[in-house]
Scaffold this motif. Structure first.
Motif, PDB file in Angstrom:
ATOM      1  N   ARG A 224      27.369  34.334  45.510  1.00  0.00           N
ATOM      2  CA  ARG A 224      27.363  35.737  45.087  1.00  0.00           C
ATOM      3  C   ARG A 224      26.265  35.996  44.062  1.00  0.00           C
ATOM      4  O   ARG A 224      25.633  37.058  44.062  1.00  0.00           O
ATOM      5  N   ALA A 225      26.049  35.025  43.167  1.00  0.00           N
ATOM      6  CA  ALA A 225      25.090  35.203  42.074  1.00  0.00           C
ATOM      7  C   ALA A 225      24.594  33.831  41.631  1.00  0.00           C
ATOM      8  O   ALA A 225      25.140  32.795  42.034  1.00  0.00           O
ATOM      9  N   TRP A 226      23.568  33.817  40.798  1.00  0.00           N
ATOM     10  CA  TRP A 226      22.984  32.566  40.341  1.00  0.00           C
ATOM     11  C   TRP A 226      22.467  32.736  38.927  1.00  0.00           C
ATOM     12  O   TRP A 226      22.272  33.846  38.445  1.00  0.00           O
ATOM     13  N   GLY A 231      24.181  38.638  38.358  1.00  0.00           N
ATOM     14  CA  GLY A 231      25.600  38.569  38.650  1.00  0.00           C
ATOM     15  C   GLY A 231      26.492  39.169  37.581  1.00  0.00           C
ATOM     16  O   GLY A 231      27.626  39.564  37.858  1.00  0.00           O
ATOM     17  N   ASP A 232      25.990  39.259  36.345  1.00  0.00           N
ATOM     18  CA  ASP A 232      26.795  39.821  35.259  1.00  0.00           C
ATOM     19  C   ASP A 232      26.570  41.321  35.104  1.00  0.00           C
ATOM     20  O   ASP A 232      27.069  41.922  34.157  1.00  0.00           O
ATOM     21  N   ASN A 238      24.188  43.120  44.456  1.00  0.00           N
ATOM     22  CA  ASN A 238      25.200  42.074  44.406  1.00  0.00           C
ATOM     23  C   ASN A 238      26.269  42.268  45.475  1.00  0.00           C
ATOM     24  O   ASN A 238      26.914  41.304  45.897  1.00  0.00           O
ATOM     25  N   SER A 242      26.698  40.666  49.964  1.00  0.00           N
ATOM     26  CA  SER A 242      27.931  39.897  50.189  1.00  0.00           C
ATOM     27  C   SER A 242      28.627  40.263  51.492  1.00  0.00           C
ATOM     28  O   SER A 242      29.565  39.591  51.911  1.00  0.00           O
ATOM     29  N   TRP A 259      33.994  32.847  46.063  1.00  0.00           N
ATOM     30  CA  TRP A 259      32.603  32.478  45.833  1.00  0.00           C
ATOM     31  C   TRP A 259      32.511  31.193  45.023  1.00  0.00           C
ATOM     32  O   TRP A 259      33.107  31.075  43.951  1.00  0.00           O
ATOM     33  N   TYR A 261      29.859  27.995  43.405  1.00  0.00           N
ATOM     34  CA  TYR A 261      28.521  27.880  42.836  1.00  0.00           C
ATOM     35  C   TYR A 261      28.256  26.436  42.425  1.00  0.00           C
ATOM     36  O   TYR A 261      29.119  25.776  41.825  1.00  0.00           O
ATOM     37  N   THR A 268      34.075  30.832  41.121  1.00  0.00           N
ATOM     38  CA  THR A 268      33.522  31.902  40.291  1.00  0.00           C
ATOM     39  C   THR A 268      34.336  33.195  40.412  1.00  0.00           C
ATOM     40  O   THR A 268      35.073  33.564  39.530  1.00  0.00           O
ATOM     41  N   GLU A 269      34.209  33.891  41.533  1.00  0.00           N
ATOM     42  CA  GLU A 269      34.925  35.154  41.729  1.00  0.00           C
ATOM     43  C   GLU A 269      35.561  35.175  43.110  1.00  0.00           C
ATOM     44  O   GLU A 269      35.228  34.368  43.982  1.00  0.00           O
ATOM     45  N   ILE A 296      26.688  34.572  35.641  1.00  0.00           N
ATOM     46  CA  ILE A 296      26.933  34.795  37.066  1.00  0.00           C
ATOM     47  C   ILE A 296      28.278  35.474  37.311  1.00  0.00           C
ATOM     48  O   ILE A 296      28.602  35.802  38.450  1.00  0.00           O
TER      49      ILE A 296
END
Length: 398
Positions: A224-226, A231-232, A238, A242, A259, A261, A268-269, A296
């Protein structure tokens, strides 16, 4: 007026221009029929009016308007459709027809609730304003005065108060959106922008109901993010990026994506929600854990509220810590997992029942003995939101 191009000066002058006292209200003269709150589908019905505020580098924020909901007429080269200040997958037709696809440049998600006492309340809206301003700065879009924007939103909800459902199982979803509108294909900070707010009465986010458990698909091939990314921030890219993974999860019989990482498959989420794990940790302590805000993870308002409530209760350890899939699998084998749930504005609290990971379906015992912690959080949060419990977390609209 001279505009300082440095970051600090740019935002300082931008903030100065947005004032709720300048709000012009020209509401709709005809009104749509209000929907039955028991049959609402999330994000498909919209209220009669919207908040509309334009910005340019030359003159700053224009006067805010509340006016009838309408399609946007924009140049096809606006920066919302191209390059780094756009959400992936957005087409002009989608924006012009105001479809609810979570693919705008940046946006917020908040709600207005009608209490049993008839009062309408917003829930911790200043946290949403904080996050929206951070997102704007990350996307090089104009800053704004958070209190002034919040007052404009409050006025919009006041104008549209009959769109707040007369129900304690439904609410009015509020979508502030900020997009770059400079008609140029250059990769640069936009010199024009548009901030608008639309409203949608909503019921439960998931078709299974407001508190039925969901199944997750966890596969490290998608992220989802890195680190160092966005991601924040609540940026459209974002979410648009997905959708492909979400479709694959559904093809495998799961409702949402969990998700992961990193090489160690950090949790993560879950979907568009923050994640919580109530368990007995490796040291034998009863613990409520959620992944840390390391860049993230989106700093959700519901996430923060759950952490604040848990700290207030003081009944178990509360941690923002890394949790890997191997940690979770070991805890499941040792029967140390009590509950696992997602949390967000749309769903509030959503229990998790299974995770499909590396070809194996992991049973999460959230519902086995009754989801006591998740249910308790849901009750306390909704009691505050609907005014059954007095709290400084709410802002009254009317």
């Amino acid at each position: 007026m001279m505009w300082n191009e440095d970051r600090e000066g740019y935002y300082r002058l931008s903030i100065f221009c947005l004032e709720a006292a300048d709000l012009i209200i020209n509401p709709a003269a005809t009104f749509k029929e209000k929907p039955d709150p028991t049959g609402l589908v999330f994000g498909t019905v919209f209220s009669d009016n919207m908040l509309f505020i334009e910005w340019s580098l030359a003159s700053g924020w224009e006067k805010p308007h509340i006016k009838p909901l309408e399609n946007l007429s924009v140049h096809p080269a606006i920066s919302a459709f191209h390059y780094a200040v756009e959400p992936r997958g957005l087409t002009e037709a989608k924006l012009l027809h105001m479809l609810w696809l979570n693919e705008y440049t940046l946006f917020e998600g908040m709600k207005a609730y009608r209490g049993a006492d008839g009062k309408i309340r917003l829930f911790r809206p200043r946290l949403n304003m904080d996050r929206m301003l951070r997102s704007a700065m990350r996307a090089t879009l104009p800053g704004f005065d958070k209190e002034e924007l919040l007052e404009c939103i409050r006025k919009l909800v006041e104008v549209e108060k009959e769109w707040v459902p007369y129900s304690t199982s439904a609410s009015l979803y509020i979508r502030p959106t900020l997009i770059g509108t400079e008609p140029s294909l250059g990769v640069k900070k936009p010199s024009k922008a548009l901030l608008y707010v639309i409203l949608s009465p909503v019921g439960p986010y998931f078709s299974t109901g407001s508190f039925n458990p969901i199944s997750l698909w966890a596969d490290p091939k998608y992220v989802r993010a890195w680190k160092g990314g966005t991601g924040d921030c609540k940026l459209g890219g974002n979410y648009g990026s997905s959708i492909y993974a979400q479709r694959e999860a559904m093809e495998l019989g799961c409702q949402q994506v969990l998700w992961l990482y990193g090489e160690d498959h950090q949790i993560t989420e879950v979907g568009t929600m923050n994640l919580f794990l109530h368990w007995q940790n490796e040291d034998g302590e009863e613990e409520l854990a959620t992944p840390p805000l390391d860049g993230i993870i989106l700093p959700g308002v519901t996430r923060q509220s759950i952490l604040d409530l848990a700290h207030k209760w003081g009944e178990f350890k509360v941690s923002e810590r890394y949790i890997t899939m191997s940690d979770l699998i070991a805890a499941l084998k040792d029967r140390r997992v009590k509950e696992m749930f997602g949390a967000g504005t749309a769903c509030v609290v959503c229990p998790i029942s299974t995770i499909l990971y590396q070809g194996e379906t992991l049973h999460i015992p959230t519902m086995d003995n009754g989801p006591k912690i998740a249910t308790r959080f849901l009750k306390e949060l909704t009691d505050i939101q609907y005014g059954r419990e007095d709290s400084e977390w709410t802002v009254e609209v009317s």
